[in-house]
Design an enzyme around this catalytic site. Sequence first.
Site, PDB file in Angstrom:
ATOM      1  N   ASN A  69       0.450   2.244  -4.603  1.00 32.74           N
ATOM      2  CA  ASN A  69       1.261   2.780  -5.708  1.00 32.74           C
ATOM      3  C   ASN A  69       2.702   2.289  -5.653  1.00 32.74           C
ATOM      4  O   ASN A  69       3.338   2.093  -6.689  1.00 32.74           O
ATOM      5  CB  ASN A  69       1.223   4.311  -5.691  1.00 32.74           C
ATOM      6  CG  ASN A  69      -0.091   4.842  -6.222  1.00 32.74           C
ATOM      7  OD1 ASN A  69      -0.979   4.084  -6.584  1.00 32.74           O
ATOM      8  ND2 ASN A  69      -0.240   6.151  -6.265  1.00 32.74           N
ATOM      9  N   HIS A  98      -4.815   9.212   1.399  1.00 34.87           N
ATOM     10  CA  HIS A  98      -4.770   8.921  -0.033  1.00 34.87           C
ATOM     11  C   HIS A  98      -6.000   8.133  -0.472  1.00 34.87           C
ATOM     12  O   HIS A  98      -6.152   6.951  -0.169  1.00 34.87           O
ATOM     13  CB  HIS A  98      -3.491   8.134  -0.362  1.00 34.87           C
ATOM     14  CG  HIS A  98      -3.368   7.800  -1.810  1.00 34.87           C
ATOM     15  ND1 HIS A  98      -2.782   6.639  -2.260  1.00 34.87           N
ATOM     16  CD2 HIS A  98      -3.762   8.473  -2.925  1.00 34.87           C
ATOM     17  CE1 HIS A  98      -2.823   6.611  -3.579  1.00 34.87           C
ATOM     18  NE2 HIS A  98      -3.419   7.709  -3.993  1.00 34.87           N
ATOM     19  N   GLU A 108      -5.679   5.102   2.171  1.00 39.93           N
ATOM     20  CA  GLU A 108      -4.423   4.928   2.899  1.00 39.93           C
ATOM     21  C   GLU A 108      -4.256   6.101   3.856  1.00 39.93           C
ATOM     22  O   GLU A 108      -4.355   7.265   3.450  1.00 39.93           O
ATOM     23  CB  GLU A 108      -3.243   4.873   1.929  1.00 39.93           C
ATOM     24  CG  GLU A 108      -3.249   3.642   1.035  1.00 39.93           C
ATOM     25  CD  GLU A 108      -2.126   3.645   0.017  1.00 39.93           C
ATOM     26  OE1 GLU A 108      -1.748   2.551  -0.446  1.00 39.93           O
ATOM     27  OE2 GLU A 108      -1.623   4.733  -0.334  1.00 39.93           O
ATOM     28  N   SER A 161      -0.404  10.892  -3.757  1.00 40.23           N
ATOM     29  CA  SER A 161      -0.271   9.455  -3.966  1.00 40.23           C
ATOM     30  C   SER A 161       1.166   8.977  -3.765  1.00 40.23           C
ATOM     31  O   SER A 161       1.414   7.778  -3.720  1.00 40.23           O
ATOM     32  CB  SER A 161      -0.734   9.089  -5.382  1.00 40.23           C
ATOM     33  OG  SER A 161      -0.005   9.825  -6.346  1.00 40.23           O
TER      34      SER A 161
END
Length: 407
Positions: free
Chosen positions: A198, A147, A159, A126
Amino acid sequence: MPSLRIEEVKEVAVIGAGDMGHGIVELCALNGYKVYLKDIDQKILGKAKKRIRESLNILERKGKLKDETIETVLGRIFLILDYEHSLENCQLAIEAVPEIMSLKKKIFSELDSKLPKSAIIATNTSNMSITELASQTNRSSQVVGMHFFNPVILMKTIEIIKGSNTSDETMKFTENFAYSLNKLPIPVLKDVPGFIVNRVQAPSSVLLNKTIEKKIATFSQIDANFRKIGQPMGPFELMDYVGLDIYKHGADYFAQKIHPEFKSPKWVNELITAGKLGKKTNHGIYDWSSGRPFIDLDDTTEKFDAKDILLVQVNEAAKLIEQGVVEYPGDIDLAIQNATGNVSGIFWLLKDDREYLINRLNFLANEMGIDTFRPIDFLKDMAIPSARKALKARKRKRKEEKDKKKL
């Protein structure tokens, strides 16, 4: 790399049977792939298989298994403790172990020696550098970030992160694999810490932690504020749910790679030292021993404005757009809407009152003593990104690629 088409991929491998790993395995098996799930302990593998079965039972009750049976899906999953000859026909391996760089590097080196030369190695990290992980292999052009978000079965965003040496062919293959799982791939064009979702959310934790440290509000008051505006969980309950140790890994990595202001706070470190990691240990910020913690929704506070969380996210998102991290500016809202509980995204705040947003960011930077909150110049004149336009552009591009393939 040798040309690799998604239609040729029948077998994949997933390394790591934890929360994310077993979810990725279930998703792949549901979509027709034969999957090898590797971990270091038979008990861990058995627990993962049990959780997959439980999840499939829920899907069956909801009528979402279509014409397949649970046993058919489970029959595509093979549990392994060592590689042996299991990876000989795998064209994709997805690493999903804990966020420890040394462990990930070890696995990448092993996979590089076991997989066919044409195979792609993906990581579900992440935060961590795709480029650094790729350095452990002799196929850096075939290493990519993939991700997923938790719960894997429900969240649409994946992602797809480009490392410094990741080829365009690898990016396109991985996007097509995500589509084959009925997910929405969002390309991340630069290998920045935290990628999109994130990274955009990271300053929120800094703000929340400072709010606690300065005794502006309590954990439960902040969570009550968020629950009052319709969020299913407040940020601290969510932190407990995911695991304080997981949070610490990410925060300290951001502190190392982006700015020291992202470092995990003292109170988190004290809870971890005491063995209170959150839901997984029954104790963390809250007591989970009797189930979901009680949060008094009447105990809110006007001293903390939940909207400030989104303001600092808009500023961080502007930094990514300025750096060319995304293909379309609206990809950021598109990713957030499909990976979190925030279905509205964040850029509506620019439409609402840009001047207030900028002034408030300056106030927060001064009040909290956090430079990360300072609004960047690019934010002043940045066009308002549109998730709808980004999605339309993606659909149009995909249609053009399909039409080209038919010719």
